[in-house]
Design an enzyme around this catalytic site. Structure first.
Site, short mmCIF file in Angstrom:
data_model
loop_
_atom_site.label_atom_id
_atom_site.label_comp_id
_atom_site.label_asym_id
_atom_site.label_seq_id
_atom_site.Cartn_x
_atom_site.Cartn_y
_atom_site.Cartn_z
N LYS A 1 1.09 -1.36 -0.25
CA LYS A 1 -0.01 0.20 0.19
C LYS A 1 0.88 1.68 -0.20
O LYS A 1 0.70 2.27 -0.31
CB LYS A 1 -0.83 -0.15 1.23
N LYS B 1 -3.98 -10.36 -9.71
CA LYS B 1 -5.65 -10.51 -8.20
C LYS B 1 -5.99 -9.61 -9.17
O LYS B 1 -5.06 -8.48 -8.96
CB LYS B 1 -4.46 -10.16 -6.71
N LYS C 1 -9.72 -3.81 -6.12
CA LYS C 1 -9.71 -2.26 -6.38
C LYS C 1 -8.45 -1.06 -6.84
O LYS C 1 -8.61 -0.73 -7.68
CB LYS C 1 -10.67 -1.47 -4.94
P1 TYM Z 1 -10.47 -7.16 1.79
O1 TYM Z 1 -12.49 -6.08 1.66
O2 TYM Z 1 -10.18 -6.42 0.89
O3 TYM Z 1 -11.40 -8.23 0.55
C1 TYM Z 1 -12.72 -9.49 0.99
C2 TYM Z 1 -12.43 -11.08 1.05
O4 TYM Z 1 -12.35 -10.60 -0.41
C3 TYM Z 1 -11.06 -11.48 -1.10
N1 TYM Z 1 -10.34 -11.10 -1.99
C4 TYM Z 1 -9.86 -11.67 -3.13
N2 TYM Z 1 -10.84 -13.04 -3.01
C5 TYM Z 1 -9.37 -13.73 -4.29
N3 TYM Z 1 -9.95 -13.59 -5.10
C6 TYM Z 1 -9.34 -12.10 -4.75
N4 TYM Z 1 -8.89 -11.34 -6.10
C7 TYM Z 1 -9.40 -11.23 -4.29
N5 TYM Z 1 -10.02 -9.75 -3.92
C8 TYM Z 1 -10.32 -10.34 -2.23
C9 TYM Z 1 -9.90 -11.44 0.54
O5 TYM Z 1 -9.27 -12.21 0.58
C10 TYM Z 1 -11.11 -11.16 1.79
O6 TYM Z 1 -11.37 -12.56 1.93
N6 TYM Z 1 -8.68 -7.05 5.47
C11 TYM Z 1 -9.35 -7.89 5.14
C12 TYM Z 1 -10.83 -6.91 6.12
C13 TYM Z 1 -10.98 -7.73 7.46
C14 TYM Z 1 -11.30 -8.96 7.97
C15 TYM Z 1 -10.99 -8.72 8.78
C16 TYM Z 1 -11.26 -10.20 7.03
C17 TYM Z 1 -10.86 -7.04 8.76
N7 TYM Z 1 -10.89 -7.76 9.64
C18 TYM Z 1 -10.77 -10.07 10.30
C19 TYM Z 1 -11.22 -11.20 7.80
C20 TYM Z 1 -11.63 -11.13 9.55
C21 TYM Z 1 -9.53 -7.50 3.57
O7 TYM Z 1 -9.21 -6.33 3.49
O8 TYM Z 1 -10.65 -7.97 2.63
#
Ligand code: TYM
Length: 320
Positions: free
Chosen positions: A110, A189, A192
């Protein structure tokens, strides 16, 4: 078994979010007590317009419900409706060695992309550990990109338990073998921040246009094409049956069909896959009070569970 996962309200949900986390999360609703939340505290590290954040939270709530999250079976809430999690985050930060956070890729990614190097961005994994540990979670369904955060969570929980006694349950990540790293339009991957997403609920014309822009090599129509490593095939596999995928692969190898035709087929399959969810979403858009009620009920249940764990942690470390 307690199942927990979160999703950031940092923009429109995409096909990677769906297959990496939402679809498995919906399936897991039947296997235990599921807690799913919208990680708005985390999104403050990247979304700085209050109106945009509020709108994103509403959109994510509607989209996740449309995708099958069932509030009768799962507890669905806004992270910030349970402020206890920020207190636990502080307690955890006092046992977290800097080295745990220094090795996290997502902070480096990031800041390399130009995001300001704030403390919130650096401490992001500690808040995420608090999210998971405060609900005594056993299983956390996530995409591949969250694997390291889960490892850090386990390490932080072990540190705390070693210092203060068995306070926290050590969680297990649940990462799918086949759909945990969905590629975007350019083959990186889907994310956004890479500008390569296919929205789950985008309008028809722009979605079609995006799919037609998937990166391919310049093999001419007549020539055989390599299905291995094709972004079109990788995305098609998410929504088509094994027979349909095998047929497309055979047509790739035979030659005579252009990438444009394969992309059209991919668009149709994706559009059909999400049709029932699109219809359900229309109903939810017309019922904002229902959606708000779901989040409010969820927050009540989540907060009671969080309070009990936080009290245990406070007592264990001498704060009471
Ligand atoms: P976030 O909001 O970026 O993404 C949500 C979920 O989507 C999955 N994901 C993907 N899976 C497969 N291929 C992709 N291209 C792809 N892009 C996103 C992410 O792996 C995620 O599971 N840090 C987390 C949010 C969070 C969280 C937590 C998750 C905050 N606290 C506690 C689990 C437990 C995040 O930024 O996800």
């Amino acid at each position: 078994m307690r199942i927990l996962s979160g999703i950031q309200p940092s923009g429109r949900l995409h096909v990677g979010n769906y297959f990496g986390m939402m679809e498995p999360a919906v399936r897991l609703q039947d296997e235990g007590e599921a807690f799913y939340f919208i990680a708005d505290y985390h999104s403050l590290t990247t979304v700085h317009d209050p109106e945009e954040l509020r709108r994103n939270v509403r959109d994510v709530a509607i989209d996740f419900l449309a995708c099958g999250l069932d509030p009768a079976r799962a507890t669905f809430f806004r992270q910030s409706d349970v402020p206890e999690v920020t207190e636990l985050s502080w307690l955890l930060s006092t046992v977290t060695p800097m080295g745990f956070l220094n090795r996290c890729h997502s902070y480096k990614d990031k800041t390399d992309r130009g995001l300001e190097a704030t403390h919130g961005l650096f401490a992001y994994p500690v808040l995420m550990a608090a999210d998971i540990l405060i609900y005594d979670s056993n299983v956390v369904p996530v995409g591949e990109d969250q694997k390291q955060h889960l490892e850090v969570t386990r390490d932080i929980a072990t540190k705390f338990n070693n210092r203060y006694g068995e306070v926290f349950t050590i969680p297990e990540p649940r990462i799918r073998d086949d759909k945990a790293k969905v590629p975007g339009l350019d083959g990186q991957k889907m994310s956004k921040s890479y500008g390569n997403i296919i929205e789950i609920f985008g309008d028809e014309k722009p979605t079609r246009k995006k799919i037609m822009s998937i990166v391919t090599d310049s093999t001419p129509v007549e020539a055989p094409k390599d299905p291995g490593g094709s972004i079109i095939i990788d995305l098609y596999r998410l929504v088509a049956g094994a027979g349909e995928v095998a047929a497309m692969e055979a047509e790739f190898r035979a030659g005579g069909v252009g990438y444009g035709d394969f992309k059209k087929r991919l668009f149709e399959a994706l559009w059909e896959h999400f049709r029932p969810m699109r219809e359900r979403r229309e109903e939810l858009l017309a019922a904002p009070d229902h959606v708000e009620g779901v989040l409010r009920d969820g927050a009540g249940r989540a907060r009671a569970a969080a309070r009990a764990t936080l009290d245990r942690a406070r007592t264990a470390c001498g704060i009471s």
